[in-house]
Design an enzyme around this catalytic site. Structure first.
Site, PDB file in Angstrom:
ATOM      1  N   SER A 147       4.036   5.659  -9.351  1.00 55.02           N
ATOM      2  CA  SER A 147       3.265   6.237  -8.245  1.00 55.02           C
ATOM      3  C   SER A 147       3.696   7.673  -8.036  1.00 55.02           C
ATOM      4  O   SER A 147       4.829   8.046  -8.352  1.00 55.02           O
ATOM      5  CB  SER A 147       3.505   5.437  -6.962  1.00 55.02           C
ATOM      6  OG  SER A 147       2.995   6.119  -5.830  1.00 55.02           O
ATOM      7  N   TYR A 201       9.345   1.979  -0.843  1.00 54.94           N
ATOM      8  CA  TYR A 201       8.300   2.078  -1.865  1.00 54.94           C
ATOM      9  C   TYR A 201       8.546   3.290  -2.759  1.00 54.94           C
ATOM     10  O   TYR A 201       8.473   3.204  -3.995  1.00 54.94           O
ATOM     11  CB  TYR A 201       6.929   2.176  -1.200  1.00 54.94           C
ATOM     12  CG  TYR A 201       5.779   2.166  -2.177  1.00 54.94           C
ATOM     13  CD1 TYR A 201       5.181   3.357  -2.590  1.00 54.94           C
ATOM     14  CD2 TYR A 201       5.291   0.978  -2.700  1.00 54.94           C
ATOM     15  CE1 TYR A 201       4.134   3.353  -3.495  1.00 54.94           C
ATOM     16  CE2 TYR A 201       4.248   0.972  -3.614  1.00 54.94           C
ATOM     17  CZ  TYR A 201       3.675   2.143  -3.997  1.00 54.94           C
ATOM     18  OH  TYR A 201       2.637   2.140  -4.903  1.00 54.94           O
TER      19      TYR A 201
END
Length: 821
Positions: A168, A181
């Site tokens: 990501s 995350y």
């Protein structure tokens, strides 16, 4: 060979002859159809990829925990797809899924580690739920490694295969995304970088894909937690429009699926260890605005706990402080006036070190795998001394799992969590750097600095054990020689724990008051010329005073500084002289230069005219230093110009202005590097510094020509550092953020002609800054230069020291965030 037969002999040549080759499905250009396993394949990116793989001729195993969705997708895709339940946190289920593909189709060509979860812990760091962190890391990082392990198990013997991992943009740049995350995705990238080299030697490729936000069910849930004020439609618009940099395009799951098809296909047969960023340019730039500050003006929870007290001695907690780097740092902190809590699990050693250091230190047992013990250690410092100023997270272990990926012990990986070094260790250290990048932005807004130090090999007890496991054939002396000599790039220098301790003192001190979110890499090194004791004046001077230490850290050194008559150059010349150096001031402002040299004293400074765009002038300045002082130890290539204000569009870019800026800011630094090396390399000693800029780290901060020129400076440093290291010469860059000098104020005024003088001042000193309670001054950059030029930094080379108050570590998700967000 079977691999050649499978790929199709002569396939590449046939593409030249066959005009229709590009119309063939990417995964169907071989005699045997490819077989793929996709985790998290029942929805979102995974579902889109399964469909795209089937469309391109592959056979697919959809692996997920969403049984109904998985069966439905498999039925929709037809006989070439099958569903199996796979909880990726369970290694046995991953192994079974891989084995299912081989049992059903005879081989496995592609594994796509796509399964992931978001974090429910979206508040400030003080409220971070470590159980949630563990869950996120288990799915997003640990499971990736497990997938790679078992895919490699069946691919390596065939010497063919492609493994993909969904990372990501959150793993690349700090943002409002939950820390867990971000760290997990950075760890996934770390996994790829760690394992790609080994797998490449077995014909297996390993790559990551880092998408920006897509309105998948997972993303909608995750952003819903972060943006609790937004309804579903607003969330969708936030993801698809507000966070999007690329005009006229919208990122969709199918775009990631097509990237996966490319990387999995033979079209990408020479791409491995790569992170393909699919973000529409989001991570390349950051806008200058003051909106980040307004969000946290009413929050002071961290500042209340991290008081910067200038009237009392600083208090530090050092984990892993009983031996190695931790012990050396404890001693250096004590020597510089701090009070230290040594936190470790080596009780006997810890008590011994504390007794040796005297009443300024104390030992406490702290197992850093137990959050309660960490909290108790922090509370002990506050209870005993009234405050805590420095926490050095230094505790660490090596990995005992040193074989190939297929034999990786995931229990050992769990202990690590948290080249040739064990994968678990590499991944754990990549995660540490990610923690720093993820959290630095938030902490900066509360006046707290967060940095990492990345040392090369040191023959500490920990390293001796770790390398001993990797090199089981070597005795202790051979292991020590390998660490201190064989893996060292620079002739004549040995990295020692004390060098890391001195780097820690610098980063903990007020001299580094504007350095945050940074990873100080200590992995090269200059030729050691007898390192002197650290600082006679103590940490009280270093940490509490706005002036530099009175110790002569550059005693006997000779320096040339270009652009030395004003701004950073002038401050550095003064700081160098104050620290015992003799300085050649090189500039084109003759009257100011002579006056400055007279102010610094005839014995300490002299002026020479030097137009850095003229190579002969640069060479003459270098030769003058040698002729006058018999040697040259430091060249600081600092001269620079801002160029014209940014044009409204790139189509309007004035290339003549670009040429001028590049000539002064980039080409001249090549000249400085060249002529400094000319006189330093034969002596096998020296230090070269170059002023870069925060614009070299993140785009969209200044005019294109200036940004390009400073990026070129950093590129040059990286390009030449290794070669010069072999000659005992260190080369580093310093990248300051904007400083309210006359030059910077003029540039901002030209960029914003409608702004008043007060508005320009506020922009420079407040709205373009991140770090609460501090203002960047030229003296801060000068002190960074003193550190890098001194023997304290004798093992730092090829590094870009970013002095920006954390500005470049984070970026808001929204281009125009609402004021109530």
């Amino acid at each position: 060979m079977c691999v050649e037969n499978e790929r199709g002999e002569g396939q590449e040549q046939s593409r030249v002859d066959d005009v229709d080759w590009i119309r063939q499905p990417l995964l169907f250009r071989v005699k045997t159809r490819k077989v793929a396993v996709i985790t998290g394949g029942a929805s979102g990116i995974g579902e889109a990829t399964a469909k795209e793989f089937i469309r391109n001729g592959a056979k697919v195993i959809i692996a997920d925990v969403q049984d109904d969705l998985g069966h439905a997708v498999a039925a929709e895709l037809g006989p070439d797809a099958a569903y199996t339940r796979c909880d990726v946190t369970d290694e046995a289920q991953i192994a079974a899924t891989v084995d299912l593909a081989v049992a059903r189709h005879g081989h496995l060509d592609i594994l796509y580690n796509n399964a992931g979860i978001t974090s429910s812990s979206v508040g400030p760091l003080a409220s971070l739920d470590l159980a949630d962190f563990d869950r996120v890391m288990a799915v997003n990082a640990r499971a990736v490694l497990a997938g790679i392990k078992h895919a490699a198990r069946v691919m390596a013997p065939r010497r063919a295969g492609s493994i993909l991992c969904t990372a990501s943009v959150a793993g690349l740049i700090g943002s409002e995304v939950p820390h867990a995350y971000s760290v997990s995705k950075a760890a996934a990238i770390g996994v790829v970088r760690s394992a790609a080299g080994e797998l490449a030697r077995h014909g297996v490729r390993l790559n990551a894909i880092s998408p920006h936000g897509i309105a998948t069910p997972l993303a909608m849930r995750g952003f819903g937690d972060v943006l609790a004020w937004a309804d579903a439609e607003r969330l969708k618009r936030v993801i698809e429009e507000d966070m999007n940099e690329l005009e006229g395009a919208k990122l969709e799951a199918e775009d990631i699926a097509r990237a996966a098809v490319y990387l999995a296909s033979d079209e990408a047969k020479y791409i491995t260890g790569h992170n393909l960023v699919v973000d529409g340019g989001f991570t390349v730039g950051k806008r200058l605005n003051g909106q980040e500050q307004s969000r946290v003006d009413d929050v002071d929870w961290i500042r209340q706990q991290f008081l910067l007290c200038v009237k009392t001695r600083k208090v530090a907690v050092i984990t892993g402080g009983a031996s190695g780097i931790g012990e050396a740092t404890a001693k250096e902190f004590i020597r510089n006036g701090a009070k230290v809590i040594i936190a470790d699990v080596q009780d006997d050693l810890g008590h011994t070190v504390a007794a040796e250091l005297g009443p300024g230190s104390a030992y406490t047992r702290c197992d850093v795998t137990d959050e309660a013990q960490i909290a108790a250690t922090v509370d002990l410092a506050v209870a005993r001394h009234g405050h805590l100023d420095i926490l050095y997270n230094n505790a660490g272990i090596t990995s005992s799992s040193v074989g190939p990926l297929a034999s990786l012990d995931l229990a050992d990986f769990d202990r690590q969590q948290g080249g040739e070094m064990p994968h678990a260790y590499n991944v754990s250290k990549a995660a540490v750097i990610s923690v720093v990048r993820s959290a630095a932005g938030e902490l900066a807004r509360h006046g707290v600095r967060l940095n990492a130090i990345s040392p090369h090999g040191i023959a500490t007890p920990l390293a001796m054990r770790g390398f001993g496991d990797v090199l089981a054939w070597a005795d202790a002396e051979r292991v020590r020689r390998l660490i201190e000599e064989d893996i060292n790039e620079l002739e004549g220098a040995t990295l020692e724990a004390e060098d890391i301790a001195k780097a820690a003192v610098y980063l903990a001190s007020d001299e580094a008051k504007y350095v945050t979110g940074h990873n100080l890499v200590v992995d090269g090194g200059g030729r050691s010329r007898g390192v002197r004791p650290m600082f006679s004046s103590g940490l009280a001077d270093r940490l509490f005073s706005s002036s530099a230490s009175s110790s002569k850290r550059l005693e006997g050194k000779v320096a040339v500084i270009t652009g030395a008559v004003g701004g950073i150059g002038k401050a550095t010349a003064k700081e160098f002289v104050r620290n015992g150096a003799k300085v050649i001031i090189a500039d084109i402002q003759d009257d100011l230069g002579r006056a400055m040299a007279a102010e610094l004293g005839a014995d300490a400074a002299s002026y020479t005219h030097c137009d850095v765009t003229v190579e002969a002038d640069v060479a003459a300045a270098v030769d003058l230093a040698v002729a006058r002082h018999g040697r040259l130890d430091v060249v600081y290539s600092n001269a620079g110009i801002p160029g014209a204000a940014a044009p409204p569009t790139l189509a309007a870019l004035d290339l003549d202005d670009y040429d001028r800026v590049m000539a002064v800011n980039a080409r001249s630094m090549v000249a400085c590097l060249k002529h400094a090396a000319r006189v330093m390399s034969p002596r096998r000693a020296g230090c070269i510094l170059c002023t870069a800029s925060s614009t070299a780290v993140i785009g969209d901060l200044a005019a294109p020509a200036y940004c390009v020129s400073k990026a070129a400076v950093v590129g040059m440093v990286r390009a030449v550092a290794r070669r010069l290291a072999r000659d005992g010469v260190r080369v580093n860059a310093i990248s300051p953020h904007i400083i309210p000098t006359a030059l910077a104020t003029r540039v901002i005024s030209e960029t914003f002609p409608a702004a008043s003088a007060e508005e320009v001042r506020r922009m420079v000193t407040r709205e373009m800054q991140e770090l609460e309670g501090a203002s960047l001054e030229v003296e801060d950059v000068a002190r960074a230069a003193v550190f890098l030029a001194s023997d304290e930094a004798k093992f730092v080379t090829g590094h870009n020291l970013v002095v920006d108050g954390g500005f470049t570590v984070g970026k808001d998700l929204l281009r125009n965030p609402p004021s109530f967000a």
